[in-house]
Write a protein that holds these residues in place. Sequence first.
Motif, PDB file in Angstrom:
ATOM      1  N   VAL A 185      -1.372  13.292  34.173  1.00 21.48           N
ATOM      2  CA  VAL A 185      -2.680  12.194  35.375  1.00 21.48           C
ATOM      3  C   VAL A 185      -3.584  11.163  34.715  1.00 21.48           C
ATOM      4  O   VAL A 185      -4.284  11.106  34.194  1.00 21.48           O
ATOM      5  CB  VAL A 185      -3.250  12.563  36.225  1.00 21.48           C
ATOM      6  N   PRO A 186      -2.862   9.903  35.019  1.00 18.68           N
ATOM      7  CA  PRO A 186      -3.864   8.773  34.080  1.00 18.68           C
ATOM      8  C   PRO A 186      -4.613   8.367  34.537  1.00 18.68           C
ATOM      9  O   PRO A 186      -4.713   8.541  35.749  1.00 18.68           O
ATOM     10  CB  PRO A 186      -2.532   7.654  33.524  1.00 18.68           C
ATOM     11  N   SER A 187      -6.197   8.102  34.664  1.00 17.32           N
ATOM     12  CA  SER A 187      -6.709   7.465  34.903  1.00 17.32           C
ATOM     13  C   SER A 187      -7.473   6.514  34.560  1.00 17.32           C
ATOM     14  O   SER A 187      -7.386   4.962  34.171  1.00 17.32           O
ATOM     15  CB  SER A 187      -8.046   8.216  35.250  1.00 17.32           C
ATOM     16  N   VAL A 188      -8.412   5.352  35.078  1.00 15.21           N
ATOM     17  CA  VAL A 188      -9.008   4.506  34.352  1.00 15.21           C
ATOM     18  C   VAL A 188     -10.951   4.219  35.210  1.00 15.21           C
ATOM     19  O   VAL A 188     -11.231   4.826  35.981  1.00 15.21           O
ATOM     20  CB  VAL A 188      -8.879   3.068  36.109  1.00 15.21           C
ATOM     21  N   LEU A 189     -11.291   4.024  34.454  1.00 18.47           N
ATOM     22  CA  LEU A 189     -13.179   4.200  33.962  1.00 18.47           C
ATOM     23  C   LEU A 189     -13.474   3.101  34.018  1.00 18.47           C
ATOM     24  O   LEU A 189     -13.642   2.652  32.831  1.00 18.47           O
ATOM     25  CB  LEU A 189     -13.299   5.605  33.376  1.00 18.47           C
ATOM     26  N   ASP A 236     -20.936   5.202  27.403  1.00 18.81           N
ATOM     27  CA  ASP A 236     -20.657   6.025  26.808  1.00 18.81           C
ATOM     28  C   ASP A 236     -19.327   6.724  26.896  1.00 18.81           C
ATOM     29  O   ASP A 236     -19.547   8.203  27.525  1.00 18.81           O
ATOM     30  CB  ASP A 236     -21.909   7.101  27.343  1.00 18.81           C
ATOM     31  N   LEU A 237     -18.382   6.228  27.301  1.00 21.61           N
ATOM     32  CA  LEU A 237     -17.234   6.803  28.111  1.00 21.61           C
ATOM     33  C   LEU A 237     -16.119   6.513  26.950  1.00 21.61           C
ATOM     34  O   LEU A 237     -15.269   7.669  26.664  1.00 21.61           O
ATOM     35  CB  LEU A 237     -16.482   6.367  28.881  1.00 21.61           C
ATOM     36  N   VAL A 289      -2.671   8.459  29.843  1.00 21.39           N
ATOM     37  CA  VAL A 289      -3.913   7.785  29.525  1.00 21.39           C
ATOM     38  C   VAL A 289      -4.360   6.974  30.413  1.00 21.39           C
ATOM     39  O   VAL A 289      -4.520   6.905  31.161  1.00 21.39           O
ATOM     40  CB  VAL A 289      -2.514   5.984  29.207  1.00 21.39           C
ATOM     41  N   ILE A 290      -5.864   7.467  29.151  1.00 21.64           N
ATOM     42  CA  ILE A 290      -7.233   7.083  30.333  1.00 21.64           C
ATOM     43  C   ILE A 290      -7.549   5.136  29.597  1.00 21.64           C
ATOM     44  O   ILE A 290      -8.201   5.408  28.818  1.00 21.64           O
ATOM     45  CB  ILE A 290      -8.686   8.222  29.952  1.00 21.64           C
ATOM     46  N   SER A 291      -7.642   4.590  31.291  1.00 21.83           N
ATOM     47  CA  SER A 291      -8.321   3.537  30.423  1.00 21.83           C
ATOM     48  C   SER A 291      -9.344   3.307  31.006  1.00 21.83           C
ATOM     49  O   SER A 291      -9.680   2.726  32.666  1.00 21.83           O
ATOM     50  CB  SER A 291      -7.243   2.437  31.382  1.00 21.83           C
ATOM     51  N   LEU A 303      -9.423   6.732  39.997  1.00 23.27           N
ATOM     52  CA  LEU A 303      -9.699   5.702  39.468  1.00 23.27           C
ATOM     53  C   LEU A 303     -12.014   6.150  39.301  1.00 23.27           C
ATOM     54  O   LEU A 303     -11.796   6.429  40.639  1.00 23.27           O
ATOM     55  CB  LEU A 303     -10.497   4.106  40.115  1.00 23.27           C
ATOM     56  N   PHE A 304     -12.352   6.343  38.805  1.00 25.07           N
ATOM     57  CA  PHE A 304     -13.512   6.547  38.482  1.00 25.07           C
ATOM     58  C   PHE A 304     -14.883   5.227  38.674  1.00 25.07           C
ATOM     59  O   PHE A 304     -14.600   4.924  37.529  1.00 25.07           O
ATOM     60  CB  PHE A 304     -13.694   7.710  37.816  1.00 25.07           C
TER      61      PHE A 304
END
Length: 512
Positions: A76-80, A86-87, A242-244, A286-287
């Motif tokens: 599962v991709p995510s957007v931070l 600090d990520l 993929v973590i964006s 989305l975070f």
Amino acid sequence: MSNTEAFKSQLIEGQTYKKDFIIMGTGVLEGEPIQNAQIKVPLKTMNRHGLIAGATGTGKTKTLQVIAEQLSLKGVPSVLMDLKGDLSGLAQPGELNDFIQNRSDVIGVDYNPMGLPVELMSISDEKGVKLKATVSEFGPVLISQILDLNDTQQGIIALIFRYCDTKHLPLVDLKDLKRVLQFITNEGKELIKKEYGQVSSSSVNTIMRKIIELEQQGAERFFGERSFDVQDFVRQEDGKGVISVIRLTDIQSTPKLFSTFMLSLLSEIYETFPEQGDSDQPKLCLFIDEAHLVFSTASKDLLEKIEAIVKLIRSKGVGVYFCTQTPTDVPESILGQLGLKVQHALRAFTAKDRRAIKKTAENYPISDFYDTAEVLTQMGIGEALVTALNEKGIPTPLAHTLIRAPISRMDILSKSEIDALVNQSVLVPKYNEDIDKESAFEMLEQKLQEVEKAQEKSTLPKPNIPKPRTRVKEEASLFEELSKNTMVRQLGRTIFRELTRGILGSFTGRRR
């Protein structure tokens, strides 16, 4: 049955899942972690949104990191949204030590350090994929929000967008918006008055000054082309999501730019993603770190629109997670929509703090095993109260949880590591090219020059000179010619002839 056995039995009954899930940690009772009492969250409910709250230094960011890691491992991709910077460490493996090993053993999970696929992004000067959007795609509601306009000024912005929509004048960047503002108080004043009524020049001047202030904050780097395609958030590498990571450390002093960008992103995702319904896992999560920045300056109307998006976007397979210090930072109307709640420790230094803790405790399910208000002030770093939704949508029992350690680096990347990550990106060549197509500014300037030349020729002595046209007719013919002769361009992904406006006033329409 002992208290510990009753606690474990309750967890098992509330967290027996047929589908896939992620493990948050293990339950804690009377100050001691309990083995074989894992706290699980089903993937099926991760599009029901969530909250990660707690005082500074209690481990909120690491919890966010853990959830993003576990989602990535499940594909599962995510957007931070990374406001503190600090990520970026998600891209490199963590380091095993005795403390982490002991925590993993208690929780009952293997610790396998690894880096996850990460795409660094930015809306400013930070290194990474440059996220851009046109003024037209932002729409009048969000442009008014970012400029902090009153009702009268918002009406002028709405007028401009309406006029440019009907006359096919593309608003790409802030230069275009300023030029149209100048036009409606100068060359096109009478025409605008005839079609839409009187426009206050003092209000226009105020809007102009606010646009200049926005430019000084670096916003001109964000407005333009090529517009970012939100489908590029939904990617996998080697089966991992993929973590964006959107790096926002250099815009902390301009929260309106951040909050408006975030709302534009939510609106674009909502308008473009197809309906997914209930599936076994979300399409994207989305975070939003420092979520209070989104709500602290939002008007009542805008809050209602945010609430509408949060309610509706889950059907697109998208989960939205707010990370902030206290749940009261998030409006109750939105708080009530959240499925997963992770509450880290709060501090009770003042009477106001104690009242806030009592109110926070009321937002969680009643537990037979905890005095929630008391536990809130006693948890250590990396501990949290957790409640989620099970596969049937029923809230799970509240559990004091020892959160598992991140498998990626719990620190930032070095400059050389950031450069290497950016250099290997497949999206940087696509989006980091400056594009300056003909838009409203150039089109107005060109047509006004043509009108001036035509006026100069009309002053020469000629036999049978026809009666001069009025200024209003000249201006009207200018835009008639624009409408008839100008080939409508695709701005980013927007097709002007098939235009509608979405829930936040941003562009929607069929995509090529």
